[in-house]
Enzyme design. Structure first.
Site, PDB file in Angstrom:
ATOM      1  N   TYR A 144     -23.081 -21.062  10.899  1.00  0.00           N
ATOM      2  CA  TYR A 144     -22.236 -20.384   9.910  1.00  0.00           C
ATOM      3  C   TYR A 144     -22.762 -19.007   9.519  1.00  0.00           C
ATOM      4  CZ  TYR A 144     -20.140 -24.982   9.465  1.00  0.00           C
ATOM      5  OH  TYR A 144     -19.518 -26.167   9.725  1.00  0.00           O
ATOM      6  N   HIS A 198     -16.799 -16.628   5.762  1.00  0.00           N
ATOM      7  CA  HIS A 198     -16.969 -17.510   4.602  1.00  0.00           C
ATOM      8  C   HIS A 198     -18.361 -17.365   3.987  1.00  0.00           C
ATOM      9  CE1 HIS A 198     -14.455 -20.226   2.503  1.00  0.00           C
ATOM     10  NE2 HIS A 198     -14.812 -21.368   3.039  1.00  0.00           N
ATOM     11  N   TYR A 258     -22.717 -27.122   1.424  1.00  0.00           N
ATOM     12  CA  TYR A 258     -21.466 -26.732   2.061  1.00  0.00           C
ATOM     13  C   TYR A 258     -20.532 -26.237   0.960  1.00  0.00           C
ATOM     14  CZ  TYR A 258     -23.140 -28.437   6.487  1.00  0.00           C
ATOM     15  OH  TYR A 258     -23.893 -28.614   7.612  1.00  0.00           O
ATOM     16  N   ASN A 311     -17.481 -26.492  -0.132  1.00  0.00           N
ATOM     17  CA  ASN A 311     -16.589 -27.265  -0.994  1.00  0.00           C
ATOM     18  C   ASN A 311     -17.303 -28.048  -2.085  1.00  0.00           C
ATOM     19  OD1 ASN A 311     -14.777 -26.268   0.825  1.00  0.00           O
ATOM     20  ND2 ASN A 311     -14.164 -28.241   1.657  1.00  0.00           N
ATOM     21  N   ASN A 365     -12.163 -23.265  -2.286  1.00  0.00           N
ATOM     22  CA  ASN A 365     -12.739 -24.567  -2.626  1.00  0.00           C
ATOM     23  C   ASN A 365     -14.138 -24.484  -3.225  1.00  0.00           C
ATOM     24  OD1 ASN A 365     -10.479 -26.124  -1.957  1.00  0.00           O
ATOM     25  ND2 ASN A 365     -11.033 -26.088   0.202  1.00  0.00           N
TER      26      ASN A 365
END
Length: 186
Positions: A14, A19, A64, A66, A112
């Site tokens: 990631y 994001h 993460y 969310n 989120n």
């Protein structure tokens, strides 16, 4: 004491994705202020230091995206940080790449990580720096887009927005957030 949180996802896969622009901003602040992000606790990685006489904690939740609130709330409780001494940096699809929008409060806007933060803090009334990543083009799915990397053409604008977000955080240490908003939202 001030808490600055960048939202993102943990793991090499990631790194440098849209994001994770919040994580990139925290890395810039850590470098700028010589703060080592070497503490692992509260489901995150963080570091503390003094900047212009103000104690500052930089946090990257490792839950993460969310579940970000699961990291933020326990750290705030432990260090007794008031919500007005907290700012969160995160990606925003509704803002062009390279642009920022600072807000004093508001809804999650479909994000989120912010939704989790609101849920765990029990309020929408916290300061945020929204970092533009733009919307996907050519019918690309949003999930694929936000988990994709910036294009080489976008990188200069991304670097500029990371610098501007870091500048805004630095000014916030000594000025009211509303004043910073007026400067950086223009």
């Amino acid at each position: 004491m001030k808490l600055i949180v960048g939202l993102g996802n943990p793991g090499r896969e990631y790194e440098l994705t849209r994001h994770n622009i919040g994580f990139m901003a925290i890395d810039e602040l850590a470098k700028r202020w010589n703060i080592s992000l070497n503490e692992q606790k509260f489901k995150g990685v963080f570091g503390a230091g003094f900047v212009n006489g103000e104690k500052v904690i930089l946090l990257k939740p490792l839950t993460y995206m969310n579940l970000s609130g699961e990291s933020i709330r326990p750290l705030m409780d432990y260090y007794k940080i008031d919500v007005e001494d907290f700012v969160v940096l995160y990606d925003d699809l509704d803002i062009p790449v390279g642009k920022l929008r600072l807000r004093m409060k508001g809804s999650a806007g479909g994000h989120n990580g912010v939704k989790s933060t609101i849920s765990h803090l029990g309020t929408q009334e916290f300061q945020r720096i929204r970092m533009g990543i733009d919307r996907p083009k050519n019918g690309m799915k949003v999930v694929d887009y936000v988990l994709g990397r910036f294009t080489s053409e976008e990188i200069p604008d991304v670097n500029h927005s990371i610098e501007k977000a870091a500048d805004a955080c630095e000014e916030w240490l000594n000025k009211p957030f509303l004043q910073i908003m007026n400067t950086f939202n223009s």
